[in-house]
Design an enzyme around this catalytic site. Structure first.
Site, PDB file in Angstrom:
ATOM      1  CB  CYS A 132      42.476  36.779  25.408  1.00  0.00           C
ATOM      2  SG  CYS A 132      43.574  36.369  26.785  1.00  0.00           S
ATOM      3  CB  CYS A 224      39.728  39.581  32.542  1.00  0.00           C
ATOM      4  SG  CYS A 224      40.808  40.125  31.199  1.00  0.00           S
TER       5      CYS A 224
END
Length: 392
Positions: A132, A224
């Site tokens: 990410c 997440c």
């Protein structure tokens, strides 16, 4: 004064980063990354009344956060990018009087989710948070920063920029430089890491003094998009056609079959807990073989590894500098290599493949435990990050 795009997660670190940037006289634009996963925790972004706002971008006054939170579940984990995080980030931005935008990065996050699932199904241990940072926080957000003519991109990572080079954060317990090795070298001059020169306790004290509501907020600890349950449940949900096809045997390092498992994607090299099998002495996952569906178990000494190979390398220094530093005396601040996010760099020598500089071999001065294919191997010289690659 410079224009700075700041990635705001709703946590204490990026919130204090906003204060530090403003205190330094910069113009700050806060952005929140919406991952778009279908769950009750995803913030729904309204573009608001500004018809000129780019697609997927909210105007500063309008960030409706809709839907309930799953945090009441007993198995809910503290992640990031949730609706409550978006609300926290919005409140901090409003307190500081800075513009705040929510970016719809659903397609980019889908790429990370696919990588996560595919790596587990290939018997590897993925690191989606590192990806990410590479693909989104210091990838797509740089594109956004260029679009709003910002001079810099900033985040709340615990790492430092020193003379244009990436270094470990001052707080050794919170250092996050490992997760940033994949940033393009050309982008280093446009990075700001405001909290890297502080201890975490100092950052919380600053947040308290500013009466920020996030001063005592827990750090995100989980992925997440896997907000509850085990990661293997998420993998199966994403690839339902493969349910049952990854089941197989537990075998010992000498080839004895000692049990069975429901899917090798539930395991990672070095794992001891949650094996669901008792062998009398502590056993660990030594290797995962997706071709035979076997999970190989062994005692702790079987985890020891003296070297590794890595590929898809990204170097933050020139080949000449890397060669010079690689040949320096380890006793006077030579190279070290870190192989997991919560690990520490271990003294080692590094050989870059002369015919393919995106590949390298690491020889550790002393064997290290649990070298897991799929994790990053990050090379340091003292506190400086030289680069790294993905363990093969």
């Amino acid at each position: 004064m410079a224009r700075v795009v700041l990635a705001m997660s709703g946590g204490v670190d990026s919130s204090v980063a906003a204060h530090l940037l403003l205190e330094a006289g910069h113009e700050v634009i806060g952005v929140f990354m919406r991952h778009g996963e279908e769950s009750s925790e995803v913030c729904k972004v309204d573009r608001g009344a500004d018809p000129s706002a780019p697609a997927g971008q909210a105007s500063a006054p309008s960030l409706p956060v809709l839907g309930g939170l799953a945090s009441g579940r007993a198995d809910h984990k503290q992640g990031c990018c949730t609706a409550s995080d978006a609300a926290d980030a919005k409140r901090v931005a409003a307190k500081f009087g800075i513009p705040f935008y929510a970016l719809d990065l659903q397609a980019d996050f889908r790429r990370i989710v696919d990588y996560f699932v595919d790596d587990y199904l290939n018997g590897r241990t993925p690191n989606p948070c590192v990806k990410c940072n590479h693909w989104i926080k210091f990838g797509r957000l740089f594109d956004y920063a260029a679009g709003v003519e910002a001079d810099f991109l900033a985040t709340g990572h615990y790492a430092r920029m020193i003379d244009g080079q990436l270094h470990r954060g001052l707080d050794g317990h919170k250092d996050q430089s490992y997760a940033l090795f994949g940033i393009g070298k050309s982008r280093l001059p446009r990075m700001l890491l405001p909290v890297g020169d502080y201890e975490k306790t100092e950052i919380r004290k600053i947040a308290e003094s500013l009466q920020l509501g996030v001063a005592g907020k827990r750090d995100s600890q989980e992925i997440c998009f896997v907000t509850q349950g085990h990661h293997s449940d998420f993998v199966k949900a994403r690839r339902p056609e493969l349910v049952g096809t990854t089941a197989g045997d537990f075998v010992t390092t000498d080839g004895r079959v000692v049990g069975s498992h429901d899917g090798y994607e539930a395991f990672t090299v070095g794992q001891r807990k949650g094996l669901g099998i008792a062998l009398g002495t502590p056993h660990f996952v030594i290797r995962i073989d997706p071709e035979t569906n076997q999970v190989v178990l062994g005692e702790k000494e079987s985890l020891a590894c003296g070297q590794l190979t890595a590929g898809d390398a990204n170097w933050l220094v020139s080949p000449e500098s890397l060669s010079r530093l690689a040949s320096s005396d380890a006793g006077t601040g030579g190279l070290s290599v870190q192989i997991r996010y919560n690990g520490s760099p271990q003294p080692a020598s590094v050989e870059v493949d002369p015919g393919s500089p995106d590949r390298f071999t690491v020889h550790f001065d002393a064997p290290v435990d649990a070298v897991a294919p799929g994790q990053a191997a990050v090379v340091y010289h003292g506190t400086q990050v030289l680069g790294g690659g993905w363990i093969e």
